[in-house]
Write an enzyme that holds these catalytic residues in place. Structure first.
Site, PDB file in Angstrom:
ATOM      1  N   ASP A  48      40.862  36.170  39.158  1.00 43.65           N
ATOM      2  CA  ASP A  48      41.564  35.057  38.521  1.00 43.65           C
ATOM      3  C   ASP A  48      42.596  35.539  37.489  1.00 43.65           C
ATOM      4  O   ASP A  48      42.515  36.660  36.985  1.00 43.65           O
ATOM      5  CB  ASP A  48      40.565  34.160  37.777  1.00 43.65           C
ATOM      6  CG  ASP A  48      39.645  33.402  38.709  1.00 43.65           C
ATOM      7  OD1 ASP A  48      39.637  33.697  39.917  1.00 43.65           O
ATOM      8  OD2 ASP A  48      38.915  32.516  38.216  1.00 43.65           O
ATOM      9  N   HIS A  53      38.411  39.172  37.156  1.00 49.32           N
ATOM     10  CA  HIS A  53      39.782  38.975  36.688  1.00 49.32           C
ATOM     11  C   HIS A  53      40.596  40.253  36.884  1.00 49.32           C
ATOM     12  O   HIS A  53      40.077  41.350  36.641  1.00 49.32           O
ATOM     13  CB  HIS A  53      39.795  38.587  35.207  1.00 49.32           C
ATOM     14  CG  HIS A  53      39.087  37.308  34.903  1.00 49.32           C
ATOM     15  ND1 HIS A  53      37.716  37.243  34.741  1.00 49.32           N
ATOM     16  CD2 HIS A  53      39.554  36.036  34.752  1.00 49.32           C
ATOM     17  CE1 HIS A  53      37.359  35.985  34.498  1.00 49.32           C
ATOM     18  NE2 HIS A  53      38.450  35.238  34.490  1.00 49.32           N
TER      19      HIS A  53
END
Length: 270
Positions: free
Chosen positions: A56, A203
C-alpha cells in the site's frame, strides 16, 4: 508495540463488525463475473498454495528496488497506490507504474490522498477520492482499477454500497510494518502465515520494505507457496482487473444519485 498492535487490531475488528465478508467457499463465481462481488469485503485468497502480495501507499522511493526483488524471486504483487501520499505526487512515478504493468503486477486503488477513512466520508467524497485517482491512472498508464483497498481498512455497509463496482480488499495477514520494526513485522508475518493468512498487508513506503519483502519471499519459497497478485490469488483473470474508460464507476454513482450531488461537490469543492 504489542499494545499498539492490539489497539490497531481492535479498531480493525470494529470496522468489520456486521459487514459481510467472503470466505473461501463463497467464490464459486470469481473468474466468471468480475463485478460486483455483492458489496462484500474480500480478506482471503481462494487459490490453493498462493499468497496475495499486496503493498500500500506507493509508489515511493523503494518501489523500483522492490520490483527488482520480485523479479528475482519470480513473484507478482498488487500495488494499492495513492495519488498523493508521503509528500509524493504520483505523476513523478509514471515510469514505475509503467514498469509494474510491464512486469505483470497489478495496480489497484488506495484512494487519491489517503486522507479519509471512507466509513466516515460522504458518498460524494468517496466518489471524488476514487474517480480522481482513476482519472490520473488513466492518464498515466491507460488503466482504471476495479480493485481497491480502503485507507486504514475502514469500511461500512454504506461505503460498500457506493463502491459496489469495485472489489474491496482488506487483509488476513497484516505485517504491521507501519512502525518500521523489522523483527516485529517478521514475527507478524510468521504468525499470520502459520494461522492460514493469505492476503498480505505491507507497504512499499517504509525503509524496511525491501528487507521485509525478502524475508517474506524466502519464507514462501521454503513453504512452496507462490506469491501472486490479489487478482491471481482470487482466480480472477487479468482482463477483469481494470475497466475501460467509459465503463465508468462515475456513471453508476450518478444513476444512484439522480440529483447529481457529485457535480455539485466538484463545483463547490466541499
Amino acid at each position: 508495540m504489542k499494545f499498539n498492535t492490539l489497539f490497531t487490531l481492535t479498531t480493525f475488528i470494529g470496522h468489520l463488525a456486521a459487514i459481510p465478508t467472503y470466505h473461501n467457499s463463497d467464490f464459486s463465481h470469481v473468474g466468471i463475473s468480475s463485478l460486483p462481488y455483492d458489496k462484500q469485503i474480500i480478506s482471503a485468497c481462494t487459490e490453493p498454495n498462493t499468497v496475495g502480495l499486496a503493498f500500500d501507499d506507493g509508489p515511493h522511493i523503494y518501489t523500483d528496488q522492490l520490483l527488482d526483488l520480485l523479479h528475482q524471486y519470480g513473484a507478482k504483487a498488487t500495488f494499492f497506490v495513492n495519488g498523493v501520499n508521503y509528500g509524493h505526487q504520483i505523476d513523478s512515478y509514471k515510469s514505475v507504474l509503467q514498469r509494474e504493468v510491464k512486469d505483470g503486477h497489478q495496480i489497484a486503488s488506495h484512494t487519491w490522498d489517503h486522507k479519509w477513512e471512507l466509513d466516515k466520508a460522504s458518498n460524494e467524497t468517496i466518489m471524488w477520492e476514487m474517480t480522481t485517482l482513476d482519472d490520473k491512472l488513466d492518464d498515466l498508464i491507460g488503466l482504471r482499477p476495479t480493485y481497491m483497498r480502503p485507507p486504514n481498512l475502514a469500511t461500512s455497509e454504506r461505503m460498500l454500497d457506493v463502491l459496489k463496482d469495485y472489489h474491496v480488499i482488506t487483509t488476513n495477514l497484516n505485517t504491521d510494518d507501519s512502525g518500521g520494526n523489522l523483527d516485529w513485522s517478521k514475527s507478524c508475518f510468521d504468525d499470520g502465515l502459520e494461522e492460514g493468512g493469505s492476503l498480505i498487508l505491507a507497504h512499499d513506503t517504509k525503509d524496511i520494505a525491501i528487507d521485509l519483502a525478502t524475508y517474506m519471499l524466502d519464507m514462501l519459497k521454503e513453504k512452496n507457496i507462490t506469491g501472486v497478485t490479489v487478482g491471481d490469488c482470487l482466480g480472477d483473470p487479468k482482463e477483469n482487473w481494470y475497466r475501460k474508460a467509459g465503463d465508468d464507476f462515475r456513471d453508476s454513482f450518478l444513476l444512484q444519485n439522480k440529483e447529481n450531488p457529485y457535480e455539485k461537490y466538484i463545483k463547490t469543492g466541499l
